[in-house]
Write an enzyme that holds these catalytic residues in place. Structure first.
Site, short mmCIF file in Angstrom:
data_model
loop_
_atom_site.label_atom_id
_atom_site.label_comp_id
_atom_site.label_asym_id
_atom_site.label_seq_id
_atom_site.Cartn_x
_atom_site.Cartn_y
_atom_site.Cartn_z
N ASP A 1 -8.10 -5.52 1.80
CA ASP A 1 -6.87 -5.87 2.09
C ASP A 1 -6.38 -5.93 3.35
OD1 ASP A 1 -3.80 -5.75 1.69
OD2 ASP A 1 -3.76 -4.15 2.76
N SER B 1 0.88 -1.26 -0.12
CA SER B 1 0.11 -0.27 0.06
C SER B 1 0.61 1.09 -0.21
CB SER B 1 -0.46 -0.29 0.97
OG SER B 1 -1.93 -1.54 0.80
N ASP C 1 -4.26 -1.14 -5.71
CA ASP C 1 -2.58 -0.67 -5.54
C ASP C 1 -1.23 -1.57 -5.22
OD1 ASP C 1 -3.90 -1.67 -3.32
OD2 ASP C 1 -3.10 -0.15 -1.77
N LYS D 1 -5.52 3.40 6.21
CA LYS D 1 -5.07 3.98 4.81
C LYS D 1 -4.96 5.60 4.52
CE LYS D 1 -4.38 -0.45 3.70
NZ LYS D 1 -3.42 -1.05 2.96
N HIS E 1 7.46 -4.11 5.05
CA HIS E 1 7.87 -2.93 5.97
C HIS E 1 9.42 -2.94 6.78
CE1 HIS E 1 3.92 -1.88 7.51
NE2 HIS E 1 3.81 -3.35 6.74
N ASP F 1 2.87 -10.57 5.55
CA ASP F 1 3.69 -10.30 4.18
C ASP F 1 3.85 -11.77 4.25
OD1 ASP F 1 2.45 -7.46 3.96
OD2 ASP F 1 4.45 -6.90 5.41
N SER G 1 7.54 3.60 7.29
CA SER G 1 7.44 4.28 8.37
C SER G 1 6.41 4.20 9.70
CB SER G 1 7.16 5.68 8.20
OG SER G 1 5.79 6.47 7.65
#
Length: 521
Positions: free
Chosen positions: A410, A68, A451, A343, A129, A159, A267
């Site tokens: 998502d 994302s 996305d 989001k 990340h 992930d 972040s």
């Protein structure tokens, strides 16, 4: 004040169905198996194509799934944005990483006074990340500079496969053994350590383990910590904080004079734990201890004001000029950004190229995400409220353009719960139908896209378990417009905003290297 240009088809909006990928096969595909009459009619009645959201097309290594943050950066910039994952890995390969000023300063400040270096990070190769190769490089750097290194790992399972932590722990343990330095001091699932929704009771568990050596669970090593968690019925994402005492029986907690290096490059999920370590007036939970650190390094800039609290930044953001928000603001146009909490940063901070402050005439609407443990418990999330707010905004006639993120595909997709994902897809379909009907009623236009993929593939054929991560499948791109122009194939996320500007009748800025997908030939 800039005189506003006159745009066509007001409002012209972008609707991002976060995690809504395209896959021909219907098995394990929640979108294909859901009842989606509005989506089906959209594809039947309007021109559409597929666009790329992963790998080199979005500034990631070849074959790397998108995410994302990457997606919204590429969308808002209208160009391929080379991501921190790629940038940092290149520095590691070239050797420049080991000379990074912030990292050198933090390591030397601790080691020169016989204090420890603590490295925090999400331990996986998910690349969303963090990356295990970056964590290994930071351990090597600290060890080579004479520091004693403790690693506080956050397990992934979101992930990556839900029970894949042991392979990454084995890789890290083998690396540290060959290096002759480094020790894992605590293990915590990302659900706790990397919360981004102000669930401070979760973050406290991670903080207590790292700063105080205090946790409900204890294990002799990281492997045992994970095995005990699995025996409790916890997957990697949800592993409860576990401390791993040293040989003397005491935990390796962060103490006065130590340095901390947070190795996540993305972040949004690193901010809350960072705040607990660096902010003097922190009040979101009671801190068991507040160690006075030699240094706290964030791998990238997690938040503008963190440096005021003494944080060092290893990799500063690259500046992006003339992102969509900045460009239409200069044109005197009014824009809306709308999303729910999960989001919100993506349609604001990331979409604006890493800039926190809104542009002139940029209005933001935040819808609170529901307070549930996981979103399979409420697959519709806060979409009904978001839909109503967006419809009201469209009807108001105030806005020239809008950017809307619909989070369900998502966020529910990450749970791996197939039935919940089907419900989420149907909730999205219902809301999308009402939103598009409103746009049509006011003579507006929109692009509907995503996305990255997620919910179109919910089964990992290698492990035989649910797939909870993003995918590398392409995503749909639908031109919801009056003119019926056909679309070019072979596009990527960088082409979405140039297309939107084309629909608005505005020439794109020279910085945008993406091209309009509308084929007027």
């Amino acid at each position: 004040m800039t005189k506003a240009v006159q745009i066509k088809n007001r409002p012209t909006g972008l609707i991002i169905l976060d995690g809504w990928g395209h896959r021909e096969a219907t098995q394990h595909n929640a979108i294909a198996q859901a009842h989606t009459p509005n989506w089906d009619n959209l594809l039947k009645d309007y021109h559409h194509t597929l666009i790329n959201t992963s790998g080199l097309a979005v500034g990631l290594p070849e074959g790397q799934m998108g995410n994302s943050e990457v997606g919204h950066m590429n969308l808002g910039a209208g160009r391929v944005v080379y991501q921190e994952l790629t940038r940092i890995q290149k520095d590691i390969d070239d050797g420049r990483f080991f000379e990074n000023n912030a990292l050198v300063k933090a390591i030397d400040a601790a080691s020169n006074r016989d204090h420890k270096v603590h490295i925090l990070g999400l331990l996986s190769d998910g690349g969303v990340h963090s990356h295990i190769s970056h964590i290994k490089a930071s351990i090597k750097m600290a060890h080579d500079r004479g520091a004693k290194v403790y690693v506080h790992i956050f397990t992934d399972g979101r992930d990556t496969a839900p029970q894949s932590a042991l392979q990454y722990i084995e890789e890290l343990e083998t690396f540290m053994k060959e290096l002759g330095g480094g020790r894992i001091a605590s293990v915590t699932g990302r659900y706790f350590a990397l919360d981004r929704d102000n669930r401070w009771e979760r973050v406290k568990k991670a903080y207590d383990a790292i700063a105080c050596g205090s946790a409900e669970f204890e294990a002799k090593d990281a492997k045992e910590a994970v095995e005990l968690a699995y025996a409790r019925g916890e997957n990697d994402e949800f592993i409860q904080a576990t401390v791993i005492p040293r040989n003397n029986g005491k935990p390796a907690r962060v103490k006065d004079g130590d340095s901390v290096i947070f190795m996540n490059f993305r972040s949004d999920r690193a901010r809350q734990l960072t705040e607990a370590f660096i902010m003097d007036d922190f009040a979101d939970f009671h801190r068991c201890k507040t160690p006075v650190l030699s240094a706290f390094v964030t791998l990238t800039e997690y938040k503008k004001n963190f440096e005021k609290f003494g944080a060092l930044v290893a990799y500063r953001p690259t500046s992006l000029r003339n992102t969509f928000g900045e460009y239409v603001s200069k044109k005197g146009l009014k824009q809306l950004r709308i999303a729910e909490t999960e989001k919100y940063a993506h349609v604001t901070f990331f979409f604006n190229g890493g800039v926190e402050e809104p542009n002139d005439n940029e209005v933001r609407i935040l819808i609170n995400s529901p307070q549930v443990a996981t979103y399979d418990l409420q697959p519709e999330m806060s979409l009904p409220e978001l839909k109503e707010k967006l419809i009201d905004a469209i009807k108001s006639g105030e806005y020239d353009t809008f950017i809307c993120n619909i989070a369900n595909p998502d966020m529910v997709g990450h749970t791996g719960d197939f039935n919940a994902c089907v419900q989420a897809a149907e909730a999205v379909d219902e809301a999308l139908g009402e939103i598009l009907a409103t746009i049509k009623a006011v003579d507006g236009e929109a692009i509907v896209t995503a996305d990255h993929g997620n919910m179109e593939m919910l089964f990992n054929e290698e492990t035989g378990k649910p797939l909870t991560s993003h995918t590398t499948f392409p995503v749909p791109f639908v031109y919801f417009g009056k003119k019926g122009y056909p679309l070019k194939d072979g596009g990527a996320l960088c082409d979405v905003i140039p297309t939107l500007l084309d629909m608005m009748g505005i020439e794109k800025p020279e910085e945008m290297t993406g091209t309009s997908l509308i084929d007027k030939a």
